[in-house]
Design an enzyme around this catalytic site. Structure first.
Site, PDB file in Angstrom:
ATOM      1  N   HIS A 114       1.309  -1.455  -0.216  1.00  0.00           N
ATOM      2  CA  HIS A 114       2.414  -0.499  -0.037  1.00  0.00           C
ATOM      3  C   HIS A 114       3.726  -1.274   0.081  1.00  0.00           C
ATOM      4  CE1 HIS A 114       4.237   3.301   1.061  1.00  0.00           C
ATOM      5  NE2 HIS A 114       4.908   2.642   1.990  1.00  0.00           N
ATOM      6  N   ASP A 150      -1.403   5.523   4.296  1.00  0.00           N
ATOM      7  CA  ASP A 150      -0.756   4.240   4.635  1.00  0.00           C
ATOM      8  C   ASP A 150      -0.850   3.920   6.132  1.00  0.00           C
ATOM      9  OD1 ASP A 150      -0.013   4.043   1.939  1.00  0.00           O
ATOM     10  OD2 ASP A 150       1.834   5.142   2.287  1.00  0.00           O
TER      11      ASP A 150
HETATM   12  C1  GAR Z   1       3.918  -1.187  -6.209  1.00  0.00           C
HETATM   13  O1  GAR Z   1       5.220  -1.434  -5.736  1.00  0.00           O
HETATM   14  C2  GAR Z   1       3.047  -0.660  -5.082  1.00  0.00           C
HETATM   15  O2  GAR Z   1       3.316  -1.250  -3.842  1.00  0.00           O
HETATM   16  C3  GAR Z   1       3.430   0.790  -5.081  1.00  0.00           C
HETATM   17  O3  GAR Z   1       3.506   1.146  -6.445  1.00  0.00           O
HETATM   18  C4  GAR Z   1       3.889  -0.016  -7.190  1.00  0.00           C
HETATM   19  C5  GAR Z   1       2.887  -0.222  -8.285  1.00  0.00           C
HETATM   20  O4  GAR Z   1       3.300  -1.242  -9.157  1.00  0.00           O
HETATM   21  N1  GAR Z   1       2.463   1.594  -4.375  1.00  0.00           N
HETATM   22  C6  GAR Z   1       2.776   2.624  -3.625  1.00  0.00           C
HETATM   23  O5  GAR Z   1       3.913   3.005  -3.462  1.00  0.00           O
HETATM   24  C7  GAR Z   1       1.590   3.311  -2.968  1.00  0.00           C
HETATM   25  N2  GAR Z   1       2.033   4.156  -1.907  1.00  0.00           N
HETATM   26  P1  GAR Z   1       2.303  -1.857 -10.210  1.00  0.00           P
HETATM   27  O6  GAR Z   1       1.655  -0.699 -10.976  1.00  0.00           O
HETATM   28  O7  GAR Z   1       3.173  -2.694 -11.095  1.00  0.00           O
HETATM   29  O8  GAR Z   1       1.279  -2.660  -9.454  1.00  0.00           O
END
Ligand code: GAR
Length: 203
Positions: A114, A150
């Site tokens: 997160h 979370d």
């Molecule tokens: C990341 O920043 C992750 O922390 C966030 O989505 C993005 C995915 O990036 N997750 C959340 O916000 C979950 N609550 P990615 O597809 O490039 O790994």
């Protein structure tokens, strides 16, 4: 199941989007690695970039649409996890909430990343929440997944300064660089048995 295992661990990554955290995990835990390998990528959207990225890394990828039917998604996901003999599930940009029954079944064996220093700014738009709150630092958290959103125990946190004039995109990008370090580190710590989630974690 108790970590450490006496054999290479088998990881699954669940992703909804572009998959940059999947890339970090697949690079850290490639096929045939003696410590751990990503053996399955599960995307809940057929157009998730993570699915094509998985193929590029030679990792089996499956699309299991979530739609409005979480029970069906979880039944199919559970069947795939068993078929592929998965030990640890890594949610990486997986933008759906799993049921309490599913998270209980995988307690101690399911992680999420997160983009904030939890317990601050859970839920959607964590970077926007951080900017609105006017904090001077933010970061990312890898945590065990429990029945809340979370809320599970943190395994690794990495900090990032919030700069004057930061935009949501700029902050998100800076946090993302730390996410790519944090996730492999957290997986290693869990697989080495250095951290455990609370009650029922290794039932
Ligand atoms: C990341 O920043 C992750 O922390 C966030 O989505 C993005 C995915 O990036 N997750 C959340 O916000 C979950 N609550 P990615 O597809 O490039 O790994």
């Amino acid at each position: 199941m108790t970590f450490p295992l006496e054999r290479p661990a088998r990881l699954a990554v669940f992703a909804s989007g572009r998959g940059s955290n999947l890339r970090a995990l697949a690079a850290a835990f490639p096929p045939g690695d003696p410590f751990a390998s990503v053996v399955l990528v599960l995307g809940n959207r057929r157009d998730a970039g993570a699915l094509s990225l998985a193929e590029a890394y030679g990792v089996p990828a499956r699309a299991v649409p979530f739609g409005g039917d979480r029970d069906r998604f979880e039944r199919e996901a559970d069947a795939l996890l068993r078929t592929f003999g998965v030990d640890l599930v890594c949610l990486a940009g997986f933008m759906r909430v799993l049921s309490p029954a599913f998270t209980a079944r995988y307690a101690g064996r399911i992680l999420n990343i997160h983009p904030s220093l939890l317990p601050l700014f859970p839920g959607l738009h964590a970077q926007r929440q951080a900017l609105s709150a006017g904090v001077r630092e933010s970061g990312c958290t890898v945590h065990f997944v429990d029945a809340g959103v979370d809320t599970g125990e943190a395994v690794v946190q990495r900090r990032v300064p919030v700069l004057p004039g930061d935009t949501e995109e700029g902050l998100a990008e800076r946090i993302l660089q730390e996410e790519h370090r944090a996730y492999p580190e957290a997986v290693r710590r869990v697989l080495m048995g250095q951290v455990h989630s609370g009650v029922g974690a290794h039932a």
